[in-house]
Design an enzyme around this catalytic site. Sequence first.
Site, mmCIF file in Angstrom:
data_model
loop_
_atom_site.group_PDB
_atom_site.id
_atom_site.type_symbol
_atom_site.label_atom_id
_atom_site.label_comp_id
_atom_site.label_asym_id
_atom_site.label_seq_id
_atom_site.Cartn_x
_atom_site.Cartn_y
_atom_site.Cartn_z
ATOM 1 N N HIS A 46 21.061 71.293 -1.884
ATOM 2 C CA HIS A 46 19.751 71.915 -2.064
ATOM 3 C C HIS A 46 18.649 70.930 -2.450
ATOM 4 O O HIS A 46 17.475 71.305 -2.469
ATOM 5 C CB HIS A 46 19.834 73.002 -3.135
ATOM 6 C CG HIS A 46 20.744 74.132 -2.769
ATOM 7 N ND1 HIS A 46 20.507 74.953 -1.690
ATOM 8 C CD2 HIS A 46 21.900 74.565 -3.328
ATOM 9 C CE1 HIS A 46 21.474 75.856 -1.602
ATOM 10 N NE2 HIS A 46 22.335 75.641 -2.578
ATOM 11 N N GLU A 150 31.053 81.352 -4.230
ATOM 12 C CA GLU A 150 29.711 81.870 -3.994
ATOM 13 C C GLU A 150 29.602 82.737 -2.744
ATOM 14 O O GLU A 150 28.495 83.037 -2.288
ATOM 15 C CB GLU A 150 28.713 80.709 -3.909
ATOM 16 C CG GLU A 150 29.097 79.633 -2.898
ATOM 17 C CD GLU A 150 28.188 78.419 -2.949
ATOM 18 O OE1 GLU A 150 27.031 78.560 -3.392
ATOM 19 O OE2 GLU A 150 28.626 77.330 -2.528
ATOM 20 N N ASP A 176 24.037 82.622 -5.600
ATOM 21 C CA ASP A 176 24.518 82.664 -4.217
ATOM 22 C C ASP A 176 25.437 83.857 -3.999
ATOM 23 O O ASP A 176 25.347 84.547 -2.984
ATOM 24 C CB ASP A 176 25.265 81.375 -3.889
ATOM 25 C CG ASP A 176 24.400 80.145 -4.011
ATOM 26 O OD1 ASP A 176 23.875 79.695 -2.982
ATOM 27 O OD2 ASP A 176 24.260 79.643 -5.131
#
Length: 251
Positions: A46, A150, A176
Site C-alpha cells: 500500500h 484479510e 480488509d
Amino acid sequence: MGMTLKKKLAEPGRLLNWQVCVIPSAVSIQAMAATGTDIVIIDQEHGPIGAEALHAMITATQGTGCAPMVRIPEIGEAHVKRALDAGAEAICFPLLRTAEDARRCVASLRYPPEGTRGFGPFIAHSRWQVALEDYATGPGAETVCLILIETRDALENIEEIVAVEGIDAVVIATFDLSTDLGVSGQMEHPVMQEAVARIEKAVLGAGLPLGGIAFTEEAANTLRAKGYRLLGGVDLMWLKGAVAKSVEWLK
C-alpha cells in the site's frame, strides 16, 4: 546484531510492538527503530516504496533490535527474493486464501531442498555481517513468515491455514477483512465479530503469535487480554494524529 525476531516470536507470552510504514523514508524508519519498537513493516503493498527506498529503509534498522519486515505487494517468489536479498529479516504475506497459499509462502523463504528461494544474498550478507557463503545456513535460516488474514476465503480455511508448518505469526487485517465480508469498517457488526472470534480461536489454538492494530493504550490492553502478542499502528496515521493535535492547540 543478528536476526532475533524468530526467537522473540517463539518465546511464550512475549509482547512485541510493530509499526506499519508506508512513508518511503529511511529517516523515519531510523527514528522508529531507535524507540525500541520490535518490528517495522515496510509496506510495498500500500505504500509508494520502490527498490532503492526499500534497501535504504532496511539498512536504517541496523545497529538496533528492530527487525525489518517487508509486506510484499502480493504472494510471489520474486517479491520475496528481492526483499530478503535486500536484507529483510521477515516477510509479511498479504491476501492468503488457502493452506496451499500458506505453504507457498513458507517455501519462498527457504532455500532448496526445503523451499524455492533462489540464492543471491549479495547485499543481505553484509547487512547481517556474515560471509556470503554462511548466509544460507545463518541468517537465511532465521527468516520469519508472517501472514495476514484479510479475506473471506482465508476465514473459511483458517483452521487448515494455521496448521501449515513454518508460519511464525498471524495478523488479522480487520479493515480488509471487514471490506471483503461486506461490512467495511464496521468492526462491531455481528458478521465481523463472529469472523474475528473464529480466527482468534484458530490462531491461538495453534499456538501461534497473534497480532492486531492498536492506536490507543486502551485498545492495546483489550487485545492483550484476549491473547494478542503483536500490537502497533501505521506511521502515517500516527503522524497525522500528532499534527492534528498540534493544530487543535491553536484553535
